[in-house]
Write a protein that holds these residues in place. Structure first.
Motif, short mmCIF file in Angstrom:
data_model
loop_
_atom_site.label_atom_id
_atom_site.label_comp_id
_atom_site.label_asym_id
_atom_site.label_seq_id
_atom_site.Cartn_x
_atom_site.Cartn_y
_atom_site.Cartn_z
N ALA A 60 41.59 37.25 38.52
CA ALA A 60 43.01 37.23 38.91
C ALA A 60 43.69 35.97 38.38
CB ALA A 60 43.18 37.37 40.41
N ASN A 126 43.79 32.38 43.31
CA ASN A 126 44.30 33.23 42.23
C ASN A 126 44.76 34.58 42.75
OD1 ASN A 126 43.70 31.27 40.34
ND2 ASN A 126 41.89 32.32 39.52
N ARG A 127 43.96 35.16 43.62
CA ARG A 127 44.30 36.49 44.16
C ARG A 127 45.54 36.42 45.06
NH1 ARG A 127 38.34 39.18 45.41
NH2 ARG A 127 37.73 39.28 43.20
N ALA A 128 45.68 35.35 45.83
CA ALA A 128 46.88 35.19 46.67
C ALA A 128 48.12 35.05 45.81
CB ALA A 128 46.71 33.96 47.57
N LYS A 129 48.02 34.32 44.72
CA LYS A 129 49.16 34.17 43.80
C LYS A 129 49.51 35.51 43.15
CE LYS A 129 48.80 29.36 42.35
NZ LYS A 129 48.60 28.47 41.19
N ALA A 130 48.48 36.30 42.83
CA ALA A 130 48.69 37.58 42.16
C ALA A 130 49.39 38.59 43.09
CB ALA A 130 47.36 38.17 41.69
N ARG A 131 49.20 38.44 44.39
CA ARG A 131 49.83 39.38 45.35
C ARG A 131 51.32 39.09 45.55
NH1 ARG A 131 44.63 39.26 48.05
NH2 ARG A 131 45.22 37.41 49.22
N ARG A 132 51.75 37.90 45.18
CA ARG A 132 53.14 37.52 45.42
C ARG A 132 54.07 38.29 44.54
NH1 ARG A 132 52.56 31.03 45.56
NH2 ARG A 132 50.98 31.00 47.14
#
Length: 132
Positions: A60, A126-132
């Motif tokens: 991610a 990375n995954r939290a940023k990708a969900r935004r």
């Protein structure tokens, strides 16, 4: 990024295997050990080969790079400044606002659990940023 010549048809993982073998000393062994720990911590991560020969692990987004120098093997975490580091693994590139690195020298022990926790934290970020 593809390298020209004989490397053109090789996967990033094969190119990393080749780099480890080519080093043929403690740096290759260290890079191999670090690679195994990254894979354990982030089994879904992909391996890339960028910037004319730098191993890169991504999930991610970029987790870290694995650079080899004469005296160190350096893991540079793309968003290291935003990661918790309770074990104090980061010992290089501390002045920047984004990246942080860990320099491993010949004969040094690896705090495996702390490194795997750092890799997992990078993936989570990375995954939290990708969900935004």
């Amino acid at each position: 990024m593809k390298e020209s010549g004989a490397q053109e048809d090789k996967s990033p993982s094969e190119l990393i295997d080749g780099r480890i073998k080519q080093l043929g000393d403690w740096r290759g062994e260290m890079l191999s050990r670090l690679r195994a720990l990254i894979k354990q911590a982030a089994p879904e991560a992909t391996e890339e080969w960028k910037w004319r020969g730098v191993p890169v692990w991504e999930d991610a987004g970029m987790i870290c790079t694995g650079e080899t120098y004469k005296a160190v093997v350096k893991l540079t975490f793309a968003n290291g400044a935003a990661l918790p580091d309770p074990s104090g693994l980061f010992n290089s590139s501390l002045e920047g606002n984004t990246r942080r690195a860990i320099d491993f020298r010949q004969g040094e022990e690896i705090d495996e659990e702390a490194l795997k926790a750092l890799v997992r934290a990078a993936v989570a970020l990375n995954r939290a940023k990708a969900r935004r």
